[in-house]
Design an enzyme around this catalytic site. Structure first.
Site, mmCIF file in Angstrom:
data_model
loop_
_atom_site.group_PDB
_atom_site.id
_atom_site.type_symbol
_atom_site.label_atom_id
_atom_site.label_comp_id
_atom_site.label_asym_id
_atom_site.label_seq_id
_atom_site.Cartn_x
_atom_site.Cartn_y
_atom_site.Cartn_z
ATOM 1 N N ASP A 1 0.280 10.440 -6.252
ATOM 2 C CA ASP A 1 0.217 8.921 -5.984
ATOM 3 C C ASP A 1 1.652 8.873 -6.706
ATOM 4 O OD1 ASP A 1 -1.681 5.902 -5.727
ATOM 5 O OD2 ASP A 1 0.476 6.510 -5.492
HETATM 6 C C1 GLC Z 1 1.106 3.270 -4.492
HETATM 7 C C2 GLC Z 1 -0.008 3.481 -3.896
HETATM 8 C C3 GLC Z 1 -0.210 4.257 -2.926
HETATM 9 C C4 GLC Z 1 1.117 4.271 -1.875
HETATM 10 C C5 GLC Z 1 2.141 4.685 -2.965
HETATM 11 C C6 GLC Z 1 3.638 4.826 -2.367
HETATM 12 O O1 GLC Z 1 1.116 3.067 -5.924
HETATM 13 O O2 GLC Z 1 -1.084 3.728 -4.874
HETATM 14 O O3 GLC Z 1 -1.421 4.094 -1.887
HETATM 15 O O4 GLC Z 1 1.208 5.027 -0.799
HETATM 16 O O5 GLC Z 1 2.376 3.827 -4.116
HETATM 17 O O6 GLC Z 1 4.202 3.473 -2.044
#
Ligand code: GLC
Length: 750
Positions: free
Chosen positions: A237
């Site tokens: 993430d």
């Molecule tokens: C975020 C989210 C994830 C997302 C990523 C990119 O913090 O937890 O679901 O795809 O960042 O935006």
């Protein structure tokens, strides 16, 4: 052909020719959304949010939280709604449409679906997730993945794993026993990996039992790859990696966004702290991803109208009719004076906050759609900022007083729920409930339409509503879809994928959410949602699987036949016994009626959505597998089936079981290996151990003889491990125990 694609087509098949530095660079992004390219060997690919539409940011490297603007794309219903359709075919079509738009917008991997289990209704991101149930989540998530990847665009299922809250999400340790992990929090990921083969999995921010998911070798390598056979890429993430080297060694191949720490990888290899083969393997998985997405069909655009209509169909199939007393729905504008009340009808909330937020290509409001159908009375009733406004409330009551039916739109305001924080209440804004009450005092019939991402309590106000349509966050075409359902253009067919409790205090995780001091203990274990409520028989406002429609269905002719060892075919007939065409979601549960319970009383193991014209009937078939009746034994480190009875239940919700058949299983035939800490009872019941004891322990009769004289004393003796009998005079010395174990191990006993 895109430059990336041509490069990938002609690229060498392996990364073996790359330098260590080049390989290390591949394991970290080149920017917020792109991976790193290396010469003509590995092209860059672009990742982009989902999960219910493409968020392609417009300028620069963008930022991960959508603060920058993004290019318009279709905002399909978020998972809370799409999941409530219980329609995998629909989910697949939505996935394919998202992939089409991804291709047109230059996105190679869609960061979705989000499939975390709804452990608590307070979780700020529940609008992005499907259900409290892992089977439903797995089937619907797999459908979206299959749809996305049907065009060769990659899907990245997230957030792996146990990311069930937003509070302290980047540091908190989710402390969960392994059986709960396996049966509840990992099961949907397992189903999707095995059935849909996602190109990528996103590791979550949180720790699991003290180890960050992004550095969790057990999770990312032993389970995900070793047990489930995952052959794609693990991406963090955004910002979830804390230890580059540890993450790579654990099985995480791509850090996003980059932290400019590739040298740490190189240094670790040079210092012998990291094997270069680990870096090579990770680089190879990046390479595989680029080759997979290079084969994707490429499109320059999509039909905005066609995708909007698909979003409308999805929203129509997702709304859940909770209540419809006196058949107040569907409405008839030609014969009824109808008032539409609520600013939410004019200024709809159709998606949630955070990284999933999309700029829609269009936006339908319920009021526009209803007024186009001839309804002329509108009153805002309340302000979206939640500030009391007596004149607005009074005007709403006056408008409703002049009508036969009032349709009151209520819901959660934008700031009530979002990625990044959790709710502390499941109530609707008090101001809105006051408007409902004022309207109910003025108008003879009241319909409430809800718009919310997390479930809301209805206990305080539902007596004021003859009908309640839960529309969730319905996406950009939700306004038209809601009008279609209210006007009877089609019948509601959504079903609850999450229990609506009477009170927050009734939620099984309530005493353990969101945790404190860096830990959240999953004290309720496997008893999430209906698994808790239906095992204890607690009262709920509306149960898992519930949903009404404009007709009624009859179930009959349940037939069950064994098709193999611990495998059964289950069939039944379903008929539309009413006057209107509609869809039914036939649900199959396996049930274990034990007292005290050792497992949830029943669990969803199959479902089928069938559309039937009035008077029509069909047969619905399910397969029940060994895994469907198994439970995870941490002691065995595997799935276990005990001999005994169970039932298959077929119904219209977890609390509306229409048919049931009692079955038995001989178990999985597993024979436990006896040890010195195995109890006397386990030895006596064991096919070999019992014989060994009886033939090799003359004084055993002194104990077994108790069975008649003193059953209680015999039960006590049975509960004692063999190794603890040394102080009793039945000859079970440590040497004798060793002899018995040797005999049992060799199967001697005759
Ligand atoms: C975020 C989210 C994830 C997302 C990523 C990119 O913090 O937890 O679901 O795809 O960042 O935006």
């Amino acid at each position: 052909m895109s430059p990336d694609e041509s490069a990938a087509e002609s690229a060498p098949a392996t990364v073996d020719g790359l330098t260590l530095e080049e390989k290390a660079s591949l394991t970290s992004g080149a920017g917020t959304w792109r991976t790193t390219a290396v010469r003509d060997v590995v092209p860059a690919v672009r990742l982009g949010d989902g999960p219910h539409g493409i968020r392609r940011q417009t300028k620069g490297s963008g930022d991960a939280l959508g603060l920058d603007d993004s290019v318009p794309a279709t905002c399909f219903p978020p998972a809370v709604a799409l999941g409530s359709s219980w329609d995998p075919g629909l989910a697949r079509r939505v996935g394919a449409a998202i992939a089409r738009e991804a291709s047109a917008l230059g996105v190679d991997v869609v960061l979705g679906p989000g499939i975390n289990i709804k452990r608590s209704p307070l979780c700020g991101r529940n609008f992005e997730y499907f259900s409290e149930d892992p089977h439903l989540t797995g089937v619907m998530g797999a459908a979206v993945v299959t749809g996305i990847q049907s065009l060769g665009i990659g899907a990245c299922v997230k957030h792996f794993a146990v990311n069930n809250q937003e509070t302290d999400r980047m540091r908190v340790s989710a402390d969960v026993d392994e059986r709960t992990l396996r049966e509840i929090y990992l099961a949907a990921f397992e189903h999707i990996v095995r059935e849909a083969g996602p190109y990528a999995v996103m590791s979550s921010y949180n720790k699991i039992n003290g180890v960050y998911a992004s550095e969790n070798h057990w999770l990312l390598t032993e389970v995900l790859r070793g047990e489930w056979g995952f052959d794609g890429l693990v991406v963090s993430d955004w910002g979830a990696v804390n230890d580059r080297v540890g993450a790579l060694a654990a099985g995480l191949e791509l850090e996003m966004p980059p932290t400019r720490t590739d040298q740490e990888i190189v240094d670790a290899v040079r210092a012998g702290r990291l094997d270069e083969s680990t870096v090579t393997r990770a680089a190879g998985r990046l390479h595989t991803l680029t080759r997979r997405v290079a084969a994707a069909e490429r499109f320059d655009d999509w039909d905005v109208g066609v995708h909007h209509e698909l979003a409308r169909e999805a929203a129509r199939g997702s709304a859940v009719l909770l209540k419809n007393e006196r058949a107040v729905l569907p409405l008839d504008p030609a014969a009824q004076r109808i008032a539409v009340v609520g600013e939410s009808a004019r200024s709809p909330r159709y998606q949630g906050h955070g990284s999933s937020q999309i700029v829609p290509t269009r936006l339908d409001s319920p009021w526009d759609a209803l007024s186009a159908a001839g309804i002329a009375t509108f009153a805002a009733g309340y302000r979206l900022d939640g500030a009391p406004d007596e004149p607005l409330k009074r005007q709403a009551a006056e408008a409703a007083a002049a009508c036969d039916v009032a349709v009151v739109f209520l819901g959660l305001p934008d700031e009530a729920e979002s990625e990044g924080f959790d709710r502390t209440s499941i109530d609707l804004p008090g101001v809105q409930v006051e408007v409902l009450r004022a309207v109910a005092r003025a108008c003879p019939r009241v319909v409430v339409v809800l718009s919310n991402g997390g479930v809301v309590s209805v206990a305080d106000w539902e007596a004021d509503a003859d009908a309640i349509l839960e529309a969730w966050l319905p996406g950009q075409a939700g306004g038209s879809a809601i009008a279609d359902l209210l006007l009877g253009v089609c019948s509601p067919s959504g079903r609850l994928t999450e229990t609506i409790p009477n009170r927050l205090a009734d939620v099984p995780s309530h005493l353990h959410f969101p945790g404190a001091d860096g830990h959240v203990v999953y004290g309720e274990g496997r008893y999430v949602g209906y698994r808790y409520h239906d095992t204890l028989g607690t009262d709920v406002a509306y149960p898992f699987g519930h949903g009404l429609t404009y007709t009624r269905f009859e179930y009959s002719d349940l037939a069950v036949r064994e098709t193999g060892t611990n495998e059964w075919a289950v069939e039944c007939a379903v008929a539309n016994a009413g006057e209107r065409a509609a869809a039914e979601v036939v649900q199959l549960y396996v049930a274990f009626d034990e007292e005290p319970p050792s497992r949830p009383r029943h669990e969803l193991r199959g479902f089928a959505k069938v559309e039937l014209e009035p008077g029509a009937a069909t047969r619905v078939a399910f397969a029940v597998s060994a895994r469907d009746i198994a439970w995870w034994s941490a002691a065995r480190g595997g799935w276990r089936i005990d001999p005994g009875g169970f039932a298959v239940e077929v119904g219209a919700s977890s609390r509306d079981i229409r048919l049931r058949a009692e079955l038995t299983t001989a178990g999985d035939g597993h024979v436990d290996v006896l040890g010195r800490m195995s109890t006397l009872g386990e030895w006596l019941d064991h096919p070999v151990g019992g014989r060994v004891l009886r033939t090799r322990l003359p004084k055993l009769s002194a104990v077994t003889g108790m069975a008649e004289r003193s059953p209680a004393l015999f039960e006590l003796a049975r509960s004692i491990p063999l190794a603890k009998f040394g102080t009793f005079d039945i000859g079970l010395t440590p040497e004798v125990v060793d002899d018995l174990m040797a005999a049992a191990a060799t199967g001697q006993g005759s």
